[in-house]
Design a protein around this motif. Structure first.
Motif, short mmCIF file in Angstrom:
data_model
loop_
_atom_site.label_atom_id
_atom_site.label_comp_id
_atom_site.label_asym_id
_atom_site.label_seq_id
_atom_site.Cartn_x
_atom_site.Cartn_y
_atom_site.Cartn_z
N LEU A 123 52.19 53.59 24.25
CA LEU A 123 52.29 53.90 25.68
C LEU A 123 51.57 55.21 26.00
CD1 LEU A 123 56.03 52.95 26.26
CD2 LEU A 123 54.02 51.60 26.86
N ASP A 124 51.69 56.20 25.11
CA ASP A 124 50.99 57.48 25.31
C ASP A 124 49.48 57.29 25.26
OD1 ASP A 124 53.36 58.87 25.63
OD2 ASP A 124 53.48 59.46 23.52
N GLU A 125 49.00 56.45 24.32
CA GLU A 125 47.57 56.17 24.24
C GLU A 125 47.08 55.48 25.51
OE1 GLU A 125 46.56 53.99 20.72
OE2 GLU A 125 47.43 55.50 19.41
N LEU A 126 47.89 54.59 26.04
CA LEU A 126 47.53 53.88 27.27
C LEU A 126 47.46 54.86 28.44
CD1 LEU A 126 46.94 51.00 28.23
CD2 LEU A 126 49.36 50.75 28.73
N LEU A 127 48.41 55.78 28.51
CA LEU A 127 48.40 56.80 29.57
C LEU A 127 47.19 57.72 29.46
CD1 LEU A 127 52.13 57.89 29.90
CD2 LEU A 127 50.70 56.87 31.67
N ALA A 128 46.68 57.92 28.24
CA ALA A 128 45.55 58.83 28.04
C ALA A 128 44.21 58.19 28.41
CB ALA A 128 45.51 59.29 26.58
N ARG A 129 44.21 56.87 28.64
CA ARG A 129 42.95 56.21 28.99
C ARG A 129 42.48 56.66 30.36
NH1 ARG A 129 42.47 50.16 26.90
NH2 ARG A 129 40.67 50.39 28.26
N THR A 130 41.20 56.98 30.45
CA THR A 130 40.64 57.46 31.72
C THR A 130 40.06 56.33 32.56
OG1 THR A 130 38.53 57.90 30.62
CG2 THR A 130 40.11 59.73 30.77
N ASP A 131 39.89 55.14 31.97
CA ASP A 131 39.34 54.03 32.73
C ASP A 131 40.40 53.30 33.57
OD1 ASP A 131 40.56 53.11 30.40
OD2 ASP A 131 39.24 51.35 30.25
N ILE A 132 41.63 53.74 33.48
CA ILE A 132 42.72 53.16 34.27
C ILE A 132 43.14 54.17 35.32
CG2 ILE A 132 45.09 52.32 34.20
CD1 ILE A 132 44.59 51.41 31.34
N ASP A 133 43.20 53.72 36.57
CA ASP A 133 43.59 54.60 37.68
C ASP A 133 45.11 54.60 37.80
OD1 ASP A 133 43.76 56.16 39.89
OD2 ASP A 133 42.66 54.82 41.23
N TRP A 134 45.74 55.52 37.07
CA TRP A 134 47.20 55.58 37.05
C TRP A 134 47.76 56.04 38.39
CZ3 TRP A 134 49.54 52.99 33.52
CH2 TRP A 134 48.92 52.78 32.29
N ALA A 135 47.07 56.95 39.05
CA ALA A 135 47.57 57.47 40.33
C ALA A 135 47.68 56.34 41.36
CB ALA A 135 46.65 58.57 40.84
N GLU A 136 46.69 55.47 41.39
CA GLU A 136 46.72 54.35 42.33
C GLU A 136 47.86 53.40 42.00
OE1 GLU A 136 43.96 50.62 43.89
OE2 GLU A 136 43.22 51.92 42.30
N ALA A 137 48.03 53.10 40.72
CA ALA A 137 49.09 52.17 40.31
C ALA A 137 50.47 52.77 40.59
CB ALA A 137 48.95 51.83 38.84
N GLN A 138 50.62 54.06 40.34
CA GLN A 138 51.92 54.70 40.54
C GLN A 138 52.24 54.86 42.02
OE1 GLN A 138 51.18 58.15 38.15
NE2 GLN A 138 51.68 57.10 36.23
N ALA A 139 51.22 54.89 42.87
CA ALA A 139 51.44 55.04 44.30
C ALA A 139 51.59 53.70 45.03
CB ALA A 139 50.28 55.81 44.92
N THR A 140 51.34 52.59 44.35
CA THR A 140 51.43 51.28 44.99
C THR A 140 52.89 50.96 45.28
OG1 THR A 140 49.48 50.55 43.78
CG2 THR A 140 50.84 48.84 44.77
N PRO A 141 53.25 50.71 46.55
CA PRO A 141 54.64 50.42 46.86
C PRO A 141 55.04 48.99 46.47
CG PRO A 141 53.30 50.36 48.85
CD PRO A 141 52.40 50.78 47.73
N LYS A 142 56.32 48.80 46.40
CA LYS A 142 56.88 47.49 46.07
C LYS A 142 56.42 46.48 47.13
CE LYS A 142 61.30 45.35 45.02
NZ LYS A 142 62.73 45.55 44.92
N GLY A 143 56.05 45.30 46.69
CA GLY A 143 55.62 44.25 47.60
C GLY A 143 54.12 44.20 47.84
N ARG A 144 53.40 45.18 47.35
CA ARG A 144 51.94 45.21 47.50
C ARG A 144 51.30 44.71 46.20
NH1 ARG A 144 50.12 45.09 52.06
NH2 ARG A 144 48.21 45.99 51.32
N PRO A 145 50.09 44.14 46.28
CA PRO A 145 49.43 43.65 45.06
C PRO A 145 49.13 44.79 44.07
CG PRO A 145 48.29 42.88 47.02
CD PRO A 145 49.32 43.85 47.47
N SER A 146 49.23 44.47 42.81
CA SER A 146 48.98 45.46 41.78
C SER A 146 47.49 45.73 41.63
CB SER A 146 49.53 44.95 40.44
OG SER A 146 49.12 45.78 39.39
N PRO A 147 47.11 46.99 41.44
CA PRO A 147 45.70 47.28 41.16
C PRO A 147 45.28 46.74 39.79
CG PRO A 147 47.01 49.28 41.02
CD PRO A 147 47.91 48.21 41.53
N PHE A 148 46.24 46.45 38.94
CA PHE A 148 45.94 45.90 37.62
C PHE A 148 45.72 44.39 37.65
CE2 PHE A 148 48.71 49.56 35.93
CZ PHE A 148 47.64 50.43 35.96
N ALA A 149 45.94 43.74 38.79
CA ALA A 149 45.75 42.30 38.90
C ALA A 149 44.28 41.92 38.69
CB ALA A 149 46.24 41.80 40.26
#
Length: 158
Positions: A123-149
């Motif tokens: 999980l730590d290695e995944l969090l360290a990846r820079t090609d994933i926009d964590w801020a966008e995923a963490q800010a996505t509210p419930k009921g909205r499509p996932s940026p990871f889709a």
């Protein structure tokens, strides 16, 4: 060399030379490098020499291994600060994989274990990846499509 302490670097090298546990056990009987660690096998599990474990004194390596080896279930999504649906997309894309499965408290003993477990180090290695926009995923509210889709399936890319 009997009686000599093995450093964590030597331990890592020794264990990386053995591709399987059986190879380590075989090399321990043949006088190979891991002989001070694995001395045999019992019911399919490695049997370690207690004296080698007692002599291990690299506290930093032990703490790092204990930290990275902690297991998380579905609360892995909470650790990543994302929704469980986002975690499912990461699994589908092959960016994370389960390390073990256990039975839920209400599952019969004969049932296949239903609760997947994930290593904290992964999980730590995944969090360290820079090609994933964590801020966008963490800010996505419930009921909205996932940026990871939009991530490609692991099966399709293989």
């Amino acid at each position: 060399m009997p009686g000599r302490q093995q450093s964590s670097a030597e331990y890592t090298v020794a264990m990386s030379t053995c591709r399987t546990r059986a190879a380590c056990v075989k090399s321990s009987h043949d006088g190979g490098q891991p002989s001070s660690l694995i001395v045999g096998e019992y019911k399919g599990h490695a049997l370690y020499d207690g004296r080698a474990l007692e002599a291990f004194d690299d506290r930093e390596a032990l703490d790092a291994a204990a930290h990275a080896g902690q297991l998380y279930s579905k609360n892995a999504a909470a650790y990543l600060r994302i929704r469980p649906a986002d975690l499912d997309h990461l699994l589908r894309a092959g960016l994370l994989e389960e390390k073990h499965r256990v039975r839920a408290w209400n599952q019969p003993k004969r049932a296949y274990p239903a609760v997947p477990l994930y290593r904290r180090g992964d999980l730590d290695e995944l969090l360290a990846r820079t090609d994933i926009d964590w801020a966008e995923a963490q800010a996505t509210p419930k009921g909205r499509p996932s940026p990871f889709a939009k991530l490609p399936d692991a099966a399709a890319s293989a």
